[in-house]
Design a protein around this motif. Structure first.
Motif, PDB file in Angstrom:
ATOM      1  N   HIS A  43       7.339  11.341   8.610  1.00 21.00           N
ATOM      2  CA  HIS A  43       7.465  11.509   7.155  1.00 21.00           C
ATOM      3  C   HIS A  43       7.581  12.994   6.807  1.00 21.00           C
ATOM      4  O   HIS A  43       6.841  13.823   7.338  1.00 21.00           O
ATOM      5  N   ILE A  47      -1.173   3.907   1.206  1.00 22.53           N
ATOM      6  CA  ILE A  47       0.161   4.383   0.818  1.00 22.53           C
ATOM      7  C   ILE A  47       0.405   5.809   1.316  1.00 22.53           C
ATOM      8  O   ILE A  47       1.451   6.395   1.043  1.00 22.53           O
ATOM      9  N   HIS A  81       0.541   9.043   4.222  1.00 20.72           N
ATOM     10  CA  HIS A  81       0.919   9.397   5.584  1.00 20.72           C
ATOM     11  C   HIS A  81      -0.123  10.400   6.088  1.00 20.72           C
ATOM     12  O   HIS A  81      -0.413  11.393   5.407  1.00 20.72           O
ATOM     13  N   GLU A 127       0.576   1.785   9.775  1.00 20.92           N
ATOM     14  CA  GLU A 127       0.245   2.259   8.441  1.00 20.92           C
ATOM     15  C   GLU A 127      -1.275   2.350   8.356  1.00 20.92           C
ATOM     16  O   GLU A 127      -1.992   1.613   9.026  1.00 20.92           O
ATOM     17  N   THR A 178      -0.928  11.155  -2.527  1.00 24.79           N
ATOM     18  CA  THR A 178       0.432  10.616  -2.474  1.00 24.79           C
ATOM     19  C   THR A 178       0.933  10.421  -3.899  1.00 24.79           C
ATOM     20  O   THR A 178       0.206   9.883  -4.753  1.00 24.79           O
ATOM     21  N   LEU A 231       2.535   8.896  -7.043  1.00 28.53           N
ATOM     22  CA  LEU A 231       2.802   7.547  -7.550  1.00 28.53           C
ATOM     23  C   LEU A 231       4.112   7.489  -8.327  1.00 28.53           C
ATOM     24  O   LEU A 231       4.657   6.411  -8.563  1.00 28.53           O
ATOM     25  N   ALA A 242       8.119  10.044  -5.714  1.00 22.66           N
ATOM     26  CA  ALA A 242       7.182   8.928  -5.544  1.00 22.66           C
ATOM     27  C   ALA A 242       7.154   8.498  -4.081  1.00 22.66           C
ATOM     28  O   ALA A 242       8.207   8.340  -3.456  1.00 22.66           O
ATOM     29  N   GLY A 243       5.941   8.349  -3.552  1.00 24.69           N
ATOM     30  CA  GLY A 243       5.778   7.930  -2.155  1.00 24.69           C
ATOM     31  C   GLY A 243       5.615   9.069  -1.182  1.00 24.69           C
ATOM     32  O   GLY A 243       5.273   8.837  -0.014  1.00 24.69           O
ATOM     33  N   GLU A 244       5.850  10.308  -1.632  1.00 25.90           N
ATOM     34  CA  GLU A 244       5.676  11.451  -0.732  1.00 25.90           C
ATOM     35  C   GLU A 244       4.212  11.893  -0.720  1.00 25.90           C
ATOM     36  O   GLU A 244       3.563  11.966  -1.767  1.00 25.90           O
ATOM     37  N   SER A 245       3.706  12.178   0.469  1.00 22.72           N
ATOM     38  CA  SER A 245       2.314  12.609   0.622  1.00 22.72           C
ATOM     39  C   SER A 245       2.208  14.132   0.579  1.00 22.72           C
ATOM     40  O   SER A 245       3.147  14.844   0.955  1.00 22.72           O
TER      41      SER A 245
END
Length: 403
Positions: A43, A69, A71, A82, A286, A288, A300-303
């Protein structure tokens, strides 16, 4: 200005510098406080090293704390494709409204006033362990003899856990976070800890005593929630303060000229030690939703890996940040985090540290390392809490003078 992604989270501290974050973090921060970071699972997320951005993200509920959710930024945990969701009661890995409910039930039980009422008891426990050290004589491990037992006694008494059971649950707690433990060993340790706490919860429901766990049985928390919350509080209360006392003592043994400032103003000195050492060194959030931050869009979804120890050494916030200065004003440090997840037990930790550290150096003014500093074993950086595994110390006994 865009920078090339950092290909891994910097882990290696410079040789002979056990109290300083990895030097590469400082270099990264000087170029940009927010950079791309490639995580072990491939990621491509972000890394924050600046104080102002760290504070902003920790206070922004558009960034989630949920494990499942996220990484993971460190190597390890390869057994999980996960991350699993937070166990019941683990507030660190929850967002509102679940987190809000738990926090609301606990906040009133960890107020400054309530924790300060424990001062006399902390002083008594500290004196007992100093007496035991004096009786055993020079040459011992300060972690086992002093740094671990004081917070262990306090969290056990606060929750109503029999202190006689501490060896069993401390071993399980250590296994859960051990970097070399197998999945089976971690699972068995967690099950053991949960089983112990569940039996204790049922005992408190049947026959309440004067402690926090019994008090919580009067709320709407289920047995599963009480078990999970009790396990979470027990682990948090054992590990963090023990490592701050031990690593703080190590730092003072390497900076003996700072001891007078510790004794003169323990409260202020502890805040600087918290900033300087930053044992809870890396946070994780992370996005949202898409969020613009420092001229970048966090999708969205990136840590985001949040380097607390780099943020607490940010020269834009603290002058000469890499120097331990116990009489500085370290207000605004992020050692306890910030925002809704700021450490619930921070006031108890402050009480324990402001009593234990000055008392140690007052009782043993000749305290010194019993091994070369480079031989003090340190915890692996991939563990959530940094510290020393053992701290061998010795001192000079007072000798009576002939009259």
């Amino acid at each position: 200005m865009d920078h090339d992604p950092v290909d891994r989270l910097p882990l290696a501290r410079a040789a002979g510098c056990p109290f300083d974050p990895p030097a590469e973090l400082g270099r990264i921060r000087s170029e940009s406080p927010l950079v791309r970071l490639t995580y072990p699972d491939g990621h491509v997320g972000w890394l924050i090293t600046g104080h102002a951005l760290t504070r902003a993200v920790l206070a922004d509920q558009r960034f989630s704390s949920r494990y499942e959710i996220a990484h993971y930024p460190f190597p390890g945990l390869t057994e999980f494709a996960e991350l699993p969701p937070a166990p019941v009661g683990d507030m660190t890995g929850m967002d509102a409204p679940e987190h809000t409910r738990y926090r609301g039930l606990l906040a009133g039980r960890f107020t400054v006033r309530r924790m300060r009422r424990l001062t006399d008891r902390v002083e008594q426990i500290t004196a007992e362990h100093l007496d035991a050290m004096e009786e055993s004589g020079p040459g011992l491990d300060l972690v086992a003899a002093y740094a671990q037992p004081i917070p262990a006694v306090m969290i056990c008494e606060l929750l109503g856990v029999p202190y006689a059971d501490r060896d069993a649950f401390q071993a399980d707690a250590a296994t859960i976070t051990a970097p070399d433990a197998t999945v089976e060993e971690r699972t068995n340790a967690y099950i053991g800890l949960q089983t112990y706490m569940r039996e204790l919860v049922l005992a408190k429901r049947a026959k309440p005593t004067d402690d926090m766990l019994s008090d919580l049985t009067t709320t709407d928390l289920t047995d599963d929630e009480l078990t999970g919350l009790g396990t979470f509080l027990l682990g948090a209360g054992l590990d963090t303060t023990a490592n701050m006392i031990a690593l703080g003592a190590f730092a003072l043994l390497r900076n003996p000229g700072q001891v007078p400032a510790l004794i003169a103003d323990p409260g202020n000195a502890v805040e600087e030690l918290l900033r300087y050492l930053s044992i809870a060194h890396t946070g994780l959030r992370t996005a949202l939703e898409d969020v613009e931050l420092d001229g970048h869009v966090i999708k969205a979804g990136e840590s985001i890996a949040i380097s607390i120890h780099a943020a607490n050494r940010d020269p834009h916030k603290f002058a000469d940040p890499d120097t331990l200065t116990l009489n500085r004003n370290a207000a605004g440090h992020l050692a306890f985090g910030h925002g809704i997840h700021q450490c619930l037990g921070q006031q108890l930790a402050r009480v324990e540290m402001t009593i234990a550290l000055p008392a140690l150096f007052t009782r043993f003014p000749t305290l010194r390392l019993a091994v070369p500093p480079e031989d003090v074993p340190l915890r692996p950086e991939v563990q959530n809490i940094y510290g020393v595994e053992r701290l061998p110390v010795t001192w000079t006994r007072d000798t009576p003078t002939n009259s």
